[in-house]
Design a protein around this motif. Structure first.
Motif, mmCIF file in Angstrom:
data_model
loop_
_atom_site.group_PDB
_atom_site.id
_atom_site.type_symbol
_atom_site.label_atom_id
_atom_site.label_comp_id
_atom_site.label_asym_id
_atom_site.label_seq_id
_atom_site.Cartn_x
_atom_site.Cartn_y
_atom_site.Cartn_z
ATOM 1 N N ALA A 273 40.396 -39.303 9.943
ATOM 2 C CA ALA A 273 40.715 -37.871 9.985
ATOM 3 C C ALA A 273 40.741 -37.309 8.569
ATOM 4 C CB ALA A 273 42.054 -37.645 10.682
ATOM 5 N N ARG A 274 41.232 -38.106 7.638
ATOM 6 C CA ARG A 274 41.307 -37.670 6.237
ATOM 7 C C ARG A 274 39.930 -37.750 5.570
ATOM 8 N NH1 ARG A 274 46.257 -37.159 3.880
ATOM 9 N NH2 ARG A 274 47.178 -38.522 5.453
ATOM 10 N N PHE A 275 39.123 -38.716 6.004
ATOM 11 C CA PHE A 275 37.770 -38.869 5.481
ATOM 12 C C PHE A 275 36.781 -38.533 6.593
ATOM 13 C CE2 PHE A 275 40.155 -41.095 2.329
ATOM 14 C CZ PHE A 275 39.438 -40.963 1.159
ATOM 15 N N GLY A 276 36.741 -37.258 6.923
ATOM 16 C CA GLY A 276 35.871 -36.784 7.985
ATOM 17 C C GLY A 276 34.405 -36.960 7.637
ATOM 18 N N PRO A 277 33.514 -36.834 8.621
ATOM 19 C CA PRO A 277 32.082 -37.037 8.377
ATOM 20 C C PRO A 277 31.532 -36.062 7.339
ATOM 21 C CG PRO A 277 32.564 -36.930 10.732
ATOM 22 C CD PRO A 277 33.808 -36.502 10.029
ATOM 23 N N LEU B 51 35.087 -48.617 -1.508
ATOM 24 C CA LEU B 51 33.775 -48.834 -0.907
ATOM 25 C C LEU B 51 33.728 -48.279 0.512
ATOM 26 C CD1 LEU B 51 32.611 -52.420 -1.975
ATOM 27 C CD2 LEU B 51 31.441 -50.268 -2.446
ATOM 28 N N VAL B 52 34.818 -48.509 1.254
ATOM 29 C CA VAL B 52 34.885 -47.992 2.622
ATOM 30 C C VAL B 52 34.901 -46.465 2.591
ATOM 31 C CG1 VAL B 52 36.123 -48.115 4.814
ATOM 32 C CG2 VAL B 52 36.177 -50.073 3.261
ATOM 33 N N GLU B 53 35.663 -45.899 1.651
ATOM 34 C CA GLU B 53 35.708 -44.436 1.516
ATOM 35 C C GLU B 53 34.328 -43.859 1.216
ATOM 36 O OE1 GLU B 53 40.269 -44.297 -0.331
ATOM 37 O OE2 GLU B 53 38.550 -43.721 -1.559
ATOM 38 N N ALA B 54 33.663 -44.439 0.225
ATOM 39 C CA ALA B 54 32.344 -43.934 -0.166
ATOM 40 C C ALA B 54 31.350 -44.065 0.987
ATOM 41 C CB ALA B 54 31.839 -44.688 -1.397
ATOM 42 N N ALA B 55 31.379 -45.212 1.667
ATOM 43 C CA ALA B 55 30.469 -45.424 2.791
ATOM 44 C C ALA B 55 30.712 -44.410 3.900
ATOM 45 C CB ALA B 55 30.629 -46.846 3.320
ATOM 46 N N SER B 56 31.959 -43.987 4.079
ATOM 47 C CA SER B 56 32.273 -43.016 5.130
ATOM 48 C C SER B 56 31.665 -41.647 4.852
ATOM 49 C CB SER B 56 33.790 -42.871 5.281
ATOM 50 O OG SER B 56 34.341 -42.044 4.265
ATOM 51 N N GLN B 57 31.200 -41.430 3.618
ATOM 52 C CA GLN B 57 30.610 -40.150 3.232
ATOM 53 C C GLN B 57 29.085 -40.238 3.103
ATOM 54 O OE1 GLN B 57 32.708 -37.397 3.187
ATOM 55 N NE2 GLN B 57 33.903 -39.062 4.106
ATOM 56 N N LYS B 58 28.517 -41.245 3.789
ATOM 57 C CA LYS B 58 27.056 -41.445 3.786
ATOM 58 C C LYS B 58 26.515 -41.618 2.377
ATOM 59 C CE LYS B 58 26.407 -38.824 8.083
ATOM 60 N NZ LYS B 58 25.723 -37.686 8.745
#
Length: 415
Positions: free
Chosen positions: A208-212, A326-333
């Motif tokens: 929710a905090r790191f939306g698409p 890394l997970v955060e960055a990946a969540s932002q394509k």
């Protein structure tokens, strides 16, 4: 017995910008109905806070960071616990540990445990430590002093820089231990030798905090000096992050490629890295942003083209688990370029949803970066695949549900 107990969560420091995964978990447990009180061994040193810290309702109790700074508090705790039955059990464990580790730090851990047991914030009925090194030592002693069970979340540095004798002892005395990478899980499971319960639990991400990310990134390919490819990295400037390797890799890129690099984070090696960038002749392409709050970091992910992190195993054995950034960055394509250290391959598969190279190899890293810079279509494909991986397998609510179930299972067992 009630299936709800107040949990005292023992942390090395709180709040910390570099430990958003812990804050995210604390908030998730609160929202799942668990009542927490936080116990920190150190006061905050970061000038900023993440929004998640302000959403956590649990009160914070600070122990003396150094015993000599608050001697009367420590002495009051000692005299308060001396007549209690748990003191001898804890003292025996402390003396046993001293035979292996005759250091000031060991005395400090026992002193902090005495203060925790004497002041006992929030009428807690359970102890849970984040990190299996120092916080778990304080927690284990306090558990004996108060006769309260304890559990633990182990992560990365705490596992790989702790001696096996100490890990084995803690695994035997804790009700259970969770850890966030398969490599850490297998190491602890082997040390437990059937005498402890070890579980694998990825931190995941608050989606929710790191939306698409629904925007379209420019198709930069490094050919236009007026529109260079933007690389970003988030992490403390410490040995295990491999920033010297990353700078050397950037310096190896062909001269005709146009790129800029931004680093976000503090750390003890910042000055050394800035000097290295100058020595390599790339200082004019590098920007050092310092520590930023989570919403600012998210904005940088969304305007960058590539995320790079050159994880390595440090000389003392310290290493990352699965870096949350890394997970955060990946969540932002965002295309991620990293190394096959510890838990990184549990998120990224080379050529499928990222580019992964061996650690400490500037040449291999430069080759991966050059490929990512020159091929915007590849970046798009890898970034979209990484986002699918995160949203399908790294939702932090899975970890919250697992932790809640583990706590409640133990509580049902209690008479």
């Amino acid at each position: 017995m009630s299936e709800r107990r107040k949990i005292a969560v023992v942390l090395k420091g709180y709040p910390r910008l570099s430990e958003t995964f812990i804050a995210q978990e604390l908030l998730g447990l609160e929202r799942a109905g668990l009542e927490l009180v936080l116990v920190a061994l150190r006061r905050p040193t970061d000038a900023k806070r993440h929004p998640v810290h302000d959403e956590i309702k649990a009160p914070v109790h600070y122990l003396p960071e150094y015993l000599h700074e608050e001697p009367w508090r420590v002495l009051r705790a000692l005299f308060a616990r001396l007549p209690r039955p748990g003191f001898l059990r804890a003292a025996r464990a402390f003396v046993s540990d001293l035979r292996h580790d005759l250091t000031r730090n060991r005395f400090r851990r026992f002193g902090q445990a005495l203060v925790l047991a004497a002041e006992w914030p929030g009428e807690a009925e359970w102890l849970h430590a984040h990190f299996i090194h120092t916080p778990a030592s304080v927690t284990a002693y306090a558990s004996l002093l108060r006769g309260v069970p304890w559990t633990c979340s182990a992560h990365a540095k705490d596992i790989w820089t702790s001696p096996d004798w100490e890990l084995a002892g803690k695994l035997a005395s804790a009700r259970w231990v969770v850890t966030c990478t398969r490599t850490g899980f297998e190491h602890l499971k082997a040390l437990a030798g059937g005498k402890g319960r070890v579980h694998l639990s990825y931190h995941g991400l608050d989606l929710a905090r790191f939306g698409p990310f629904d925007g379209a990134r420019p198709e930069r390919d490094g050919s236009d000096p007026a529109d260079p490819v933007l690389l970003v990295s988030v992490g403390r400037a410490v040995e295990k992050k491999g920033y010297d390797t990353l700078l050397r890799a950037l310096a190896l890129l062909p001269a005709e490629l146009s790129w800029r690099f931004e680093h976000i984070g503090g750390g003890e090696q910042l000055d050394r890295l800035k000097a290295l960038a100058d020595e390599l002749g790339i200082a004019d392409r590098v920007t050092w942003k310092g520590a930023l709050a989570q919403e600012e970091v998210l904005a940088h992910y969304r305007r960058a083209d590539i995320f790079a992190l050159a994880c390595r195993i440090a000389a003392d054995g310290d290493r990352d688990g699965l870096p949350n950034v890394l997970v955060e960055a990946a969540s932002q394509k965002l295309t991620c370029v990293s190394t096959d250290v510890s838990g990184v391959p549990e998120l990224l598969t080379d050529g499928e949803n990222g580019l992964v190279v061996p650690p400490d190899d500037p040449g291999a890293l430069a080759g991966a970066l050059e490929r990512a810079i020159r091929e915007p279509a590849l970046r798009k494909r890898l970034g979209e695949a990484a986002d699918r991986r995160v949203r399908g397998h790294f939702d932090h609510m899975s970890s919250i549900r697992q932790l809640k179930a583990l706590f409640e299972e133990e509580w049902r067992r209690e008479p």
